[in-house]
Design an enzyme around this catalytic site. Sequence first.
Site, mmCIF file in Angstrom:
data_model
loop_
_atom_site.group_PDB
_atom_site.id
_atom_site.type_symbol
_atom_site.label_atom_id
_atom_site.label_comp_id
_atom_site.label_asym_id
_atom_site.label_seq_id
_atom_site.Cartn_x
_atom_site.Cartn_y
_atom_site.Cartn_z
ATOM 1 N N HIS A 140 -58.263 -24.156 10.707
ATOM 2 C CA HIS A 140 -58.363 -25.050 11.875
ATOM 3 C C HIS A 140 -57.857 -24.343 13.139
ATOM 4 O O HIS A 140 -58.444 -24.487 14.209
ATOM 5 C CB HIS A 140 -57.618 -26.360 11.628
ATOM 6 C CG HIS A 140 -58.142 -27.107 10.438
ATOM 7 N ND1 HIS A 140 -57.457 -28.118 9.838
ATOM 8 C CD2 HIS A 140 -59.300 -26.958 9.728
ATOM 9 C CE1 HIS A 140 -58.166 -28.571 8.802
ATOM 10 N NE2 HIS A 140 -59.279 -27.878 8.719
ATOM 11 N N HIS A 176 -66.458 -31.908 10.965
ATOM 12 C CA HIS A 176 -65.308 -31.140 10.486
ATOM 13 C C HIS A 176 -65.762 -29.918 9.677
ATOM 14 O O HIS A 176 -65.163 -28.848 9.772
ATOM 15 C CB HIS A 176 -64.339 -31.993 9.664
ATOM 16 C CG HIS A 176 -63.140 -31.200 9.261
ATOM 17 N ND1 HIS A 176 -62.082 -30.976 10.121
ATOM 18 C CD2 HIS A 176 -62.871 -30.480 8.148
ATOM 19 C CE1 HIS A 176 -61.202 -30.177 9.536
ATOM 20 N NE2 HIS A 176 -61.656 -29.857 8.331
ATOM 21 N N HIS A 190 -65.177 -23.252 2.112
ATOM 22 C CA HIS A 190 -64.414 -22.039 2.438
ATOM 23 C C HIS A 190 -64.859 -20.831 1.608
ATOM 24 O O HIS A 190 -64.835 -19.709 2.098
ATOM 25 C CB HIS A 190 -62.920 -22.285 2.257
ATOM 26 C CG HIS A 190 -62.408 -23.365 3.149
ATOM 27 N ND1 HIS A 190 -62.543 -23.321 4.516
ATOM 28 C CD2 HIS A 190 -61.818 -24.550 2.870
ATOM 29 C CE1 HIS A 190 -62.032 -24.417 5.037
ATOM 30 N NE2 HIS A 190 -61.588 -25.182 4.064
#
Length: 306
Positions: A78, A260, A287
């Site tokens: 983030h 997101h 990821h």
Amino acid sequence: MHIRQHTLKRSYIFEGKGLHTGRISRMAINPAPEGAGIRFCRTDKGGVIIEALADYVTSTARSTTIEKDGVAVITIEHLMSALYGLGVDNAFIEINGDEVPILDGSAKPYIDAISADGLMEQEALREYYNLDEEIHVTDAERGSEIIFYPAPETSFDVTVDYNSKVLGVQTAHWDPAIDYACEVGTCRTFVFFHEIAFLFSKNLIKGGDVDNAIVIVEHPVVQDELDRMAALFNMPRLVRNPDGYLNNVVLRYPNECARHKLLDLMGDLALVGRRVKARVVATRPGHGINTKAARILRDKILNDNK
Ligand SMILES: [Zn+2]
């Protein structure tokens, strides 16, 4: 058009719990000289420096971890996304623990702090990588795919589909005409209610509260179960809203979850270490595949420079 490199005008301090370890870290995001890139420094481990590059990714279990000389920093994505989205090329991040604070689950706290001052322009020009061929990265097991198409400017398209009646099929898009700070950076992480019990059993969520995640309640649950969860998280009364989301947060966008995933994708691809001019089309990104793609691009850049 030539764009110069940018760094921060001053240092910013953040302190808070890590989502996965529950441990509190204090972190300083500092300016750095041109050409330095983004680097993390574990001040509690003798100042080991880990460059924010795909080469150092060691784990992608629900967050992105980089590690060097046995010293890791967990959940960097983030912060990496905020720096990429705001146009920060060079920063030196000191942290006195192993996990970046989760804060509100999005990149908003970083954006609010840094945007208030604006950035410092540096002398050197920013280097881009111009892609000369299509690159397909797939993860057949997870049904994930990321395709990079050569393009004059960078853009991202994300599609998420988890066979969820609550989420449906959601898409999100970013290109340079879109304000990253508002449209992407504010969007929070999410979790399925049925995963939470499982994650607790695996020690993967220890953040201790649900202020920082959207919770999707796919199947109707008995109120008893929600009451138990409220007690566990030390929260007031929890209920499942008619749209299937838990009432712990109010959605910032109807497709906040897809946005997101876009935020995460931008943060993970920042580990290429150079901005890539490409149209990036990602289906069910995560990821694992994001950082795999970053490594493939990075290898390609290093090979081209040989
Ligand atoms: Zn995330």
